[in-house]
Scaffold this motif. Structure first.
Motif, PDB file in Angstrom:
ATOM      1  N   ASP A 140       0.823  -1.208   0.000  1.00 27.02           N
ATOM      2  CA  ASP A 140       0.000   0.000   0.000  1.00 27.02           C
ATOM      3  C   ASP A 140       0.860   1.262   0.000  1.00 27.02           C
ATOM      4  N   GLN A 141       1.996   1.235   0.664  1.00 27.60           N
ATOM      5  CA  GLN A 141       2.884   2.398   0.675  1.00 27.60           C
ATOM      6  C   GLN A 141       3.420   2.700  -0.720  1.00 27.60           C
ATOM      7  N   ILE A 142       3.668   1.680  -1.511  1.00 34.88           N
ATOM      8  CA  ILE A 142       4.217   1.863  -2.855  1.00 34.88           C
ATOM      9  C   ILE A 142       3.112   1.997  -3.902  1.00 34.88           C
ATOM     10  N   LEU A 143       2.108   1.149  -3.809  1.00 33.28           N
ATOM     11  CA  LEU A 143       1.073   1.069  -4.849  1.00 33.28           C
ATOM     12  C   LEU A 143      -0.178   1.885  -4.528  1.00 33.28           C
ATOM     13  N   GLY A 144      -0.320   2.326  -3.299  1.00 28.31           N
ATOM     14  CA  GLY A 144      -1.511   3.091  -2.931  1.00 28.31           C
ATOM     15  C   GLY A 144      -2.788   2.289  -3.095  1.00 28.31           C
ATOM     16  N   LEU A 145      -2.779   1.039  -2.673  1.00 33.34           N
ATOM     17  CA  LEU A 145      -3.914   0.146  -2.912  1.00 33.34           C
ATOM     18  C   LEU A 145      -5.255   0.744  -2.504  1.00 33.34           C
ATOM     19  N   TYR A 146      -5.339   1.254  -1.291  1.00 30.80           N
ATOM     20  CA  TYR A 146      -6.621   1.759  -0.793  1.00 30.80           C
ATOM     21  C   TYR A 146      -7.023   3.063  -1.482  1.00 30.80           C
ATOM     22  N   ARG A 147      -6.081   3.981  -1.566  1.00 31.03           N
ATOM     23  CA  ARG A 147      -6.348   5.287  -2.196  1.00 31.03           C
ATOM     24  C   ARG A 147      -6.715   5.116  -3.671  1.00 31.03           C
ATOM     25  N   ALA A 149     -14.607   5.491  -8.245  1.00 31.54           N
ATOM     26  CA  ALA A 149     -15.165   6.744  -8.773  1.00 31.54           C
ATOM     27  C   ALA A 149     -15.125   6.767 -10.300  1.00 31.54           C
ATOM     28  N   ALA A 150     -14.102   6.155 -10.885  1.00 29.95           N
ATOM     29  CA  ALA A 150     -13.970   6.131 -12.352  1.00 29.95           C
ATOM     30  C   ALA A 150     -14.723   4.955 -12.978  1.00 29.95           C
ATOM     31  N   ARG A 151     -15.408   4.170 -12.149  1.00 27.75           N
ATOM     32  CA  ARG A 151     -16.229   3.040 -12.590  1.00 27.75           C
ATOM     33  C   ARG A 151     -15.436   1.890 -13.206  1.00 27.75           C
ATOM     34  N   LYS A 169     -16.634  -1.937  -9.216  1.00 30.47           N
ATOM     35  CA  LYS A 169     -17.872  -1.654  -8.483  1.00 30.47           C
ATOM     36  C   LYS A 169     -17.561  -1.561  -6.997  1.00 30.47           C
ATOM     37  N   SER A 170     -18.260  -0.670  -6.333  1.00 28.20           N
ATOM     38  CA  SER A 170     -18.013  -0.363  -4.932  1.00 28.20           C
ATOM     39  C   SER A 170     -18.077  -1.599  -4.042  1.00 28.20           C
ATOM     40  N   ASP A 171     -19.125  -2.414  -4.188  1.00 25.71           N
ATOM     41  CA  ASP A 171     -19.256  -3.592  -3.324  1.00 25.71           C
ATOM     42  C   ASP A 171     -18.126  -4.595  -3.574  1.00 25.71           C
ATOM     43  N   ALA A 172     -17.747  -4.781  -4.821  1.00 26.39           N
ATOM     44  CA  ALA A 172     -16.644  -5.689  -5.145  1.00 26.39           C
ATOM     45  C   ALA A 172     -15.327  -5.162  -4.597  1.00 26.39           C
ATOM     46  N   ALA A 173     -15.137  -3.858  -4.643  1.00 28.91           N
ATOM     47  CA  ALA A 173     -13.906  -3.249  -4.130  1.00 28.91           C
ATOM     48  C   ALA A 173     -13.803  -3.420  -2.617  1.00 28.91           C
ATOM     49  N   ARG A 174     -14.916  -3.258  -1.917  1.00 34.35           N
ATOM     50  CA  ARG A 174     -14.896  -3.414  -0.459  1.00 34.35           C
ATOM     51  C   ARG A 174     -14.515  -4.842  -0.067  1.00 34.35           C
ATOM     52  N   VAL A 175     -15.082  -5.824  -0.750  1.00 26.63           N
ATOM     53  CA  VAL A 175     -14.749  -7.230  -0.477  1.00 26.63           C
ATOM     54  C   VAL A 175     -13.281  -7.482  -0.807  1.00 26.63           C
ATOM     55  N   TRP A 176     -12.825  -6.922  -1.927  1.00 28.29           N
ATOM     56  CA  TRP A 176     -11.431  -7.094  -2.348  1.00 28.29           C
ATOM     57  C   TRP A 176     -10.470  -6.522  -1.307  1.00 28.29           C
ATOM     58  N   LEU A 177     -10.687  -5.283  -0.906  1.00 25.86           N
ATOM     59  CA  LEU A 177      -9.792  -4.649   0.066  1.00 25.86           C
ATOM     60  C   LEU A 177      -9.803  -5.381   1.397  1.00 25.86           C
ATOM     61  N   ASP A 178     -10.972  -5.848   1.826  1.00 25.39           N
ATOM     62  CA  ASP A 178     -11.060  -6.610   3.067  1.00 25.39           C
ATOM     63  C   ASP A 178     -10.262  -7.910   2.951  1.00 25.39           C
ATOM     64  N   SER A 179     -10.374  -8.554   1.826  1.00 21.20           N
ATOM     65  CA  SER A 179      -9.639  -9.804   1.601  1.00 21.20           C
ATOM     66  C   SER A 179      -8.132  -9.558   1.561  1.00 21.20           C
ATOM     67  N   LEU A 180      -7.716  -8.488   0.877  1.00 17.60           N
ATOM     68  CA  LEU A 180      -6.287  -8.190   0.802  1.00 17.60           C
ATOM     69  C   LEU A 180      -5.707  -7.933   2.191  1.00 17.60           C
ATOM     70  N   ALA A 181      -6.483  -7.289   3.044  1.00 14.32           N
ATOM     71  CA  ALA A 181      -6.007  -6.953   4.382  1.00 14.32           C
ATOM     72  C   ALA A 181      -5.992  -8.157   5.322  1.00 14.32           C
ATOM     73  N   ASN A 182      -6.821  -9.148   5.046  1.00 19.63           N
ATOM     74  CA  ASN A 182      -6.987 -10.240   6.007  1.00 19.63           C
ATOM     75  C   ASN A 182      -6.549 -11.614   5.508  1.00 19.63           C
ATOM     76  N   ALA A 183      -6.126 -11.709   4.295  1.00 26.34           N
ATOM     77  CA  ALA A 183      -5.694 -13.000   3.742  1.00 26.34           C
ATOM     78  C   ALA A 183      -4.204 -12.936   3.415  1.00 26.34           C
ATOM     79  N   THR A 184      -3.654 -14.052   3.029  1.00 21.41           N
ATOM     80  CA  THR A 184      -2.268 -14.069   2.572  1.00 21.41           C
ATOM     81  C   THR A 184      -2.153 -13.156   1.367  1.00 21.41           C
ATOM     82  N   PHE A 185      -1.177 -12.274   1.392  1.00 21.68           N
ATOM     83  CA  PHE A 185      -1.055 -11.249   0.347  1.00 21.68           C
ATOM     84  C   PHE A 185       0.109 -11.542  -0.580  1.00 21.68           C
ATOM     85  N   PHE A 186      -0.115 -11.293  -1.867  1.00 25.08           N
ATOM     86  CA  PHE A 186       0.954 -11.392  -2.870  1.00 25.08           C
ATOM     87  C   PHE A 186       0.658 -10.394  -3.984  1.00 25.08           C
TER      88      PHE A 186
END
Length: 131
Positions: free
Chosen positions: A68-75, A82-84, A87-104
């Motif tokens: 996130d510091q390099i790629l700005g994942l959340y921002r 916003a640029a479509r 989708k908002s709901d898919a992004a929320r699930v994605w970000l939650d998964s990235l934060a709580n699962a094994t990351f690569f």
């Protein structure tokens, strides 16, 4: 010189369409020249440089905070929503998964070693010896 090729950005996630949409958004809308890594050697040669090596260096992130510091994942994800691109709901699930699962994630930089051929044959000029 070293520059990334942003089309090589990959993030492991079960829904590839979301991960690919993130990469597409970064390449399409965030980075001015996302292909600079693959173009650098040719650009240098067209400007008279001799390219002696191009070395691919793949950076791997196993920690979402570091990525996130390099790629700005959340921002950047918020901007992609916003640029479509995502989708908002898919992004929320994605970000939650990235934060709580094994990351690569990874991205490839191209280290290009180049020089001007004239610099190999020119002798340095002696400074003026004014008294």
């Amino acid at each position: 010189m070293a520059e990334p090729d942003w089309d090589t950005l990959i993030i492991d996630y079960s829904d590839l369409s979301v991960a690919r949409a993130y990469t597409r958004f970064v390449a399409d809308r965030v980075i001015r020249n996302p292909c600079i890594g693959r173009q650098l050697a040719g650009m240098l040669e067209r400007h008279g440089f001799h390219v002696s090596k191009v070395l691919p260096i793949t950076t791997v992130f196993r920690n979402v905070t570091d990525a996130d510091q390099i790629l700005g994942l959340y921002r950047v994800t918020e901007r992609a929503i916003a640029a479509r691109y995502i989708k908002s709901d898919a992004a929320r699930v994605w970000l939650d998964s990235l934060a709580n699962a094994t990351f690569f994630a990874s991205i490839t930089l191209f280290l290009t070693v180049a020089f001007l051929p004239a610099t190999l044959t020119q002798k340095p000029e002696a400074p003026d010896q004014a008294i």
